[in-house]
Design an enzyme around this catalytic site. Structure first.
Site, mmCIF file in Angstrom:
data_model
loop_
_atom_site.group_PDB
_atom_site.id
_atom_site.type_symbol
_atom_site.label_atom_id
_atom_site.label_comp_id
_atom_site.label_asym_id
_atom_site.label_seq_id
_atom_site.Cartn_x
_atom_site.Cartn_y
_atom_site.Cartn_z
ATOM 1 N N CYS A 83 0.943 -1.544 0.035
ATOM 2 C CA CYS A 83 -0.113 0.197 -0.032
ATOM 3 C C CYS A 83 0.591 1.332 0.115
ATOM 4 C CB CYS A 83 -1.050 0.364 1.678
ATOM 5 S SG CYS A 83 -0.288 -0.985 2.674
ATOM 6 N N GLN A 120 1.112 -11.446 -2.681
ATOM 7 C CA GLN A 120 -0.918 -10.579 -2.516
ATOM 8 C C GLN A 120 -1.507 -10.363 -4.209
ATOM 9 O OE1 GLN A 120 0.231 -7.690 0.556
ATOM 10 N NE2 GLN A 120 -1.407 -8.571 2.133
ATOM 11 N N HIS A 177 -5.337 -1.649 -5.013
ATOM 12 C CA HIS A 177 -6.217 -0.381 -4.130
ATOM 13 C C HIS A 177 -6.358 0.937 -4.631
ATOM 14 C CE1 HIS A 177 -2.080 -2.096 -1.351
ATOM 15 N NE2 HIS A 177 -2.987 -1.448 -0.842
#
Length: 652
Positions: free
Chosen positions: A341, A388, A392
């Site tokens: 992120c 992952q 976002h």
């Protein structure tokens, strides 16, 4: 005499008016005698109580049976007391420490001194346990002063209990008694030992006192118990099935992944079949994401330490993660990327955006690294490097509700496509009693939490709210999935974040020509590719949906003279984009079939003289079903239709 009556509110909103000092069980009897017989634990005003606890004020009461998680917790916690009593029967000099309930039973940590305990001792302890249980001893709580509590355990020479009591506040110390056994305990027990009908000691292991390797090593005795013998039998059968489905075992047999001591613990190596499997999963999600308006990005595996200081990850996890990488330049430090992120925030910051350009949806299959303790590593489910399926979304506050619902739709599409149909949505919010665990303003947290709850309601999700399970920067919605063995796993997460946009000073220009702060949604339907594949392996037992299977078909020529025809069949399958391979080994067909079954290949084609003459194939499904002789074209059609039937259509 109304002043002597109290109102007890039940979870469905109904109110039972009872006399003050009525017990929990008295309230249960007002519902029905049959129900009351099954009540084994309760909570009153969010505090765990006994069924014999007198109620002295108005309040909220939740009654639990064995079918409730909190009921099982009380059952297994009570069983830990009986286990401790049974251990002391054979080892009177043993020192008891703690004995909590865990997900599928309980354990008790014991200092056996010079004695030892092993599997040969389990049966005698189990028999004694059941003997105590049959005597139907009631569990009784009593308050004890700190002075008396310390004296009680000091006289026994139990330094472990003394240490626990020294950290407790006088007036909050309670003992639990049953029969002639007493233990330091906060409460939460079943009415009597007689409810416990079956016990199994599962294993013993070493455990340091309070989890600190500097402290004394104790013996941890694991057990499980049930209200019926048939439940224990079913549980043990389930464990045997779980062993067969262990992803580490299947991953090795199916040649999907491996680990190397030279590469390092917790760093999986994906073998060709496993890498192809991963790629198919990535392609599957990428296609859906493209329809949903996501844009792929890529970020490096490392970042400057300052990046993670800004995001808050370094303060939160830095001490327990991989340590900084120092370069030849003074004061220059990098970290292995623990999260994607912060990098995506910097991508958003590359150029200015207008509200008309939002939402921006950045997705990445990004590999991250976290230092897990070696004792916590477990196959693919707990690793140190994992990828992952991260994305976002940066949106305006007005767009938040619809964007969150869109992510719910995408997550449900993933679960349904892969056979995870039994799930509950968990809304994970702050623990209001520990505000220091979280970053950001209270107002933003409240807005984010309410946005998630509203979306869950509007989408008709079966959801629960769990306090204290939020990420440090924002609340989240997790999908708690039950696999084929009834085990619960967290798969897929969606988080609302008002805090990172502030920390990274993210802005967009609004319709008023002023700069505004976007809202950020974090989401990962798979969670991590490694863990998801592990759970999928165990859920399916290695029998993946046909569209995902590493190999869909294996060809078994009965002798070398049919190799040319076999190659022609293989080419036809490959031209139809069917994944197939040939077993050319000089083995009997029976052996080849057994090996193909072990490899979980969905379809087995046997080729001999009859098939070559008729230009056909003999088809057998994994598991033994014989589909008979088919033309090659008919078999190709069969495969395509079978694949189509297992895929869920994604509409956006």
């Amino acid at each position: 005499i109304l002043y002597n009556m109290i109102d007890i509110t039940l979870p469905d909103g109904s109110i039972k008016t009872v006399e003050k000092n009525s017990t929990v069980l008295d309230v249960a009897r007002q519902i029905s005698e049959g129900f009351a017989r099954n009540v084994i634990s309760a909570k009153f005003n969010d505090r765990t109580v006994e069924t014999s606890t007198p109620l002295t004020s108005n309040g909220r009461l939740i009654l639990y049976t064995w079918n409730d998680d909190d009921g099982k917790k009380a059952f297994w916690h009570s069983s830990a007391h009986v286990l401790a009593q049974s251990i002391l029967h054979f080892y009177p000099n043993a020192k008891l420490t703690i004995g909590p309930a865990i997900s599928n039973g309980f354990y008790y940590d014991v200092d056996f001194g010079d004695d030892t305990i092993g599997e040969s001792d389990f049966e005698k302890i189990e028999k004694q346990f059941l003997e105590f249980a049959r005597q139907k001893f009631t569990f009784s709580m009593r308050s004890v002063s700190k002075e008396d509590a310390l004296k009680y355990y000091s006289d026994q020479g139990n330094e472990f209990k003394v240490e626990l009591i020294e950290n407790l506040t006088d007036g909050d110390i309670t003992f639990c008694d049953h029969s002639d056994f007493t233990d330091l305990c906060r409460g939460g027990h079943i009415p009597s030992t007689g409810i416990i009908k079956a016990i199994k000691i599962m294993s013993v292991a070493g455990a340091y006192w309070r989890g600190d390797e500097k402290n004394k090593q104790l013996t941890r005795v694991y057990g499980t118990s049930f209200p019926k013998q048939k439940d224990l039998t079913a549980y043990l059968e389930l464990l045997e099935e779980a062993k067969k489905r262990d992803h580490r075992k299947l991953g090795k047999e199916m040649e999907l992944f491996a680990f190397s001591a030279k590469v390092g613990q917790g760093l999986p190596l994906w073998l060709p079949k496993g890498a192809a499997l991963r790629k198919r999963l990535e392609d599957f999600l990428s296609q859906a994401q493209k329809k949903a308006g996501y844009e792929m990005v890529m970020t490096p595996h490392i970042g400057q330490k300052e990046l993670y200081v800004t995001s808050g990850h370094y303060a939160k996890y830095g001490a327990d993660s991989f340590q900084p990488i120092h370069t030849p330049k003074d004061d220059e430090e990098f970290l292995l990327k623990p999260m994607n992120c912060p990098h995506h925030c910097e991508i958003f910051n590359v150029k200015p955006y207008s509200y008309k350009e939002l939402p921006k949806r950045f997705s990445e299959f990004g590999t991250v690294y976290r230092y897990e303790q070696s004792g916590e590593l477990h196959g693919l489910t707990r690793v140190r490097g994992f990828t992952q399926d991260d994305a976002h979304i940066f949106c305006t506050p007005d767009q938040l509700d619809q964007e969150f619902k869109n992510v719910i739709d995408l997550s449900l599409y993933v679960l349904k496509s892969l056979g995870f149909d039994n799930y509950t949505a968990q809304v994970s919010v702050r623990d209001l009693e520990t505000p220091d665990k979280y970053i950001g303003e209270t107002e933003n947290w409240e807005k984010a939490e309410q946005a998630i709850i509203n979306a869950a309601k509007d989408k008709g999700l079966n959801y629960v709210i769990e306090s204290g399970e939020a990420a440090f920067y924002g609340p989240k919605l997790d999908f708690m999935v039950k696999d084929a063995l009834g085990r619960s796993w967290q798969l897929g997460t969606i988080q609302v974040d008002y805090n990172l946009p502030i920390r990274f000073d993210l802005t967009y220009k609004g319709a008023d020509n002023q700069l505004h702060r976007p809202v950020m949604i974090h989401r990962a339907p798979f969670g991590s590719m490694e863990r998801f594949i592990a759970l999928l392996l165990e859920h399916t037992g290695g029998n993946f949906p046909l569209w995902l299977a590493p190999e869909q078909v294996i060809l078994l020529p009965v002798s070398e003279k049919f190799e040319i025809y076999t190659k022609n069949v293989l080419k036809s399958l490959e031209n139809s984009e069917i994944r197939a391979l040939v077993d050319y080994r000089n083995e009997k067909v029976g052996r080849k079939i057994r090996d193909a079954e072990m490899s979980k290949i969905p379809f087995i084609i046997i080729i001999g003289d009859k098939e070559e003459q008729n230009n056909t194939v003999s088809v057998r499904k994994h598991g033994g079903e014989d589909l008979g002789e088919l033309s090659i074209d008919d078999f190709n059609t069969l495969i395509k239709e079978a694949i189509a039937s297992t895929l869920v259509k994604f509409e956006y």
